[in-house]
Motif scaffolding. Sequence first.
Motif, short mmCIF file in Angstrom:
data_model
loop_
_atom_site.label_atom_id
_atom_site.label_comp_id
_atom_site.label_asym_id
_atom_site.label_seq_id
_atom_site.Cartn_x
_atom_site.Cartn_y
_atom_site.Cartn_z
N MET A 290 1.05 -0.98 -0.20
CA MET A 290 -0.14 0.14 -0.03
C MET A 290 0.62 1.44 -0.19
O MET A 290 0.62 2.65 -0.51
N SER A 291 2.28 1.11 0.33
CA SER A 291 3.22 2.34 0.62
C SER A 291 3.36 2.42 -1.06
O SER A 291 3.32 3.82 -0.98
N LEU A 292 3.77 1.31 -1.22
CA LEU A 292 4.35 1.06 -3.16
C LEU A 292 3.23 2.10 -4.10
O LEU A 292 3.14 2.66 -4.89
N ARG A 293 1.74 1.31 -3.71
CA ARG A 293 0.34 1.12 -4.93
C ARG A 293 -1.01 1.58 -3.99
O ARG A 293 -0.78 0.53 -4.06
N PRO A 294 -0.77 2.86 -3.33
CA PRO A 294 -2.03 2.97 -2.53
C PRO A 294 -2.59 2.27 -3.57
O PRO A 294 -3.88 2.39 -2.41
N ASP A 295 -3.10 2.92 -4.84
CA ASP A 295 -4.40 2.47 -5.56
C ASP A 295 -4.81 0.48 -5.04
O ASP A 295 -6.12 0.58 -5.79
N VAL A 296 -4.12 -0.22 -4.85
CA VAL A 296 -4.90 -1.45 -4.75
C VAL A 296 -5.74 -2.01 -3.78
O VAL A 296 -5.47 -0.87 -2.94
N THR A 297 -6.46 -2.70 -3.68
CA THR A 297 -6.88 -3.49 -3.31
C THR A 297 -6.24 -4.46 -2.69
O THR A 297 -5.29 -5.43 -3.02
N VAL A 298 -6.25 -5.05 -0.99
CA VAL A 298 -5.42 -5.95 -0.86
C VAL A 298 -6.42 -6.93 0.00
O VAL A 298 -7.06 -6.69 0.72
N VAL A 299 -6.20 -7.61 -0.07
CA VAL A 299 -7.03 -9.24 -0.24
C VAL A 299 -6.76 -10.69 0.84
O VAL A 299 -5.81 -10.71 0.31
N PRO A 300 -7.02 -10.03 1.67
CA PRO A 300 -6.69 -10.76 3.24
C PRO A 300 -6.94 -12.62 2.57
O PRO A 300 -7.89 -12.96 2.13
#
Length: 314
Positions: free
Chosen positions: A131-141
Amino acid sequence: MLLRVGTRRSPLALAQTNFVIGLIKQIDPRIEFEIKSIATVADKDRVSEFHQFGMIGVFTSEHEEQLLCGEVDFVVHSLKDLPTSLRDGLALAAVPKREDPRDVLCGATLEGLRQGARVGTGSLRRRAQIMSLRPDVTVVPIRGNVGPRLAKIEGEDGLDAVILAQAGLSRLGLGEATTELLDPHVFPYAVGQGALGIEARVEDKHIMEVLQAIECRQTRAEVDAEREMMHALGAGCSLPVGACSNWKDDRLVLQAQITSLDGQERVVAIEDEPGENAKQLGLAAAETLKLCGGEKILHTSYREFCSHFKMLQS
């Protein structure tokens, strides 16, 4: 001589255990081995996110209990899962040569990820750093073994990519799944990642000697520095602390990073010492991180972590 080896039941854990057995057999082919697989609390619960179990010993507590009661003679761990403080009577007997410790993207490159891409990881550190490098992505657990995680790419889960450890892919013969090796100076790996930690009882002098014969001194210095840094910060393996160890002649260089869970803040420390001063190096890196504001970030991360844990208990 028969040695009973404790391990988790996953394909990766068994591959790592057989690797260690192979190293020992190269030194003394007369030794026989019995593998005893042990299910941990995280193995039994396949639903909760890793950080919801608590901060310490998610993959190791049951193994240490088996060691202490004499059910096994030693245990092979992924060192990144092993707490920096061991139970009384137990020791980190040996650390073999480290595999490639870098994190990797499978399914896409960092720059190639589309806007809003869905990226899977079970790690708070990896989530914070991506998220620091690509704040636009959605992180899925995501949870599970390496194979099922890879299957989530373009499967019914619709993930664009997953973040994994290169060491695990290599040990399973799945290196071709790597799309991009992430630069550890930008995307530092977990403390101890890529290394195996062999835990045994201090009182078993002969077994300790057998295990110490497969130790890699360079790897041991790296992980000693990284683990000492983590211990000094009071951070468990669930919190967003990354590391990158390199050698410049006989000096060990440790780059350490703390990243806020939302990826908006990060602090970095770079320190170096002779290899024999690995623990002092770890302490110096921790102190620099604290002076740069890392302690505040960790406290905030810990509060968020605890809120997740309380939700699980309610």
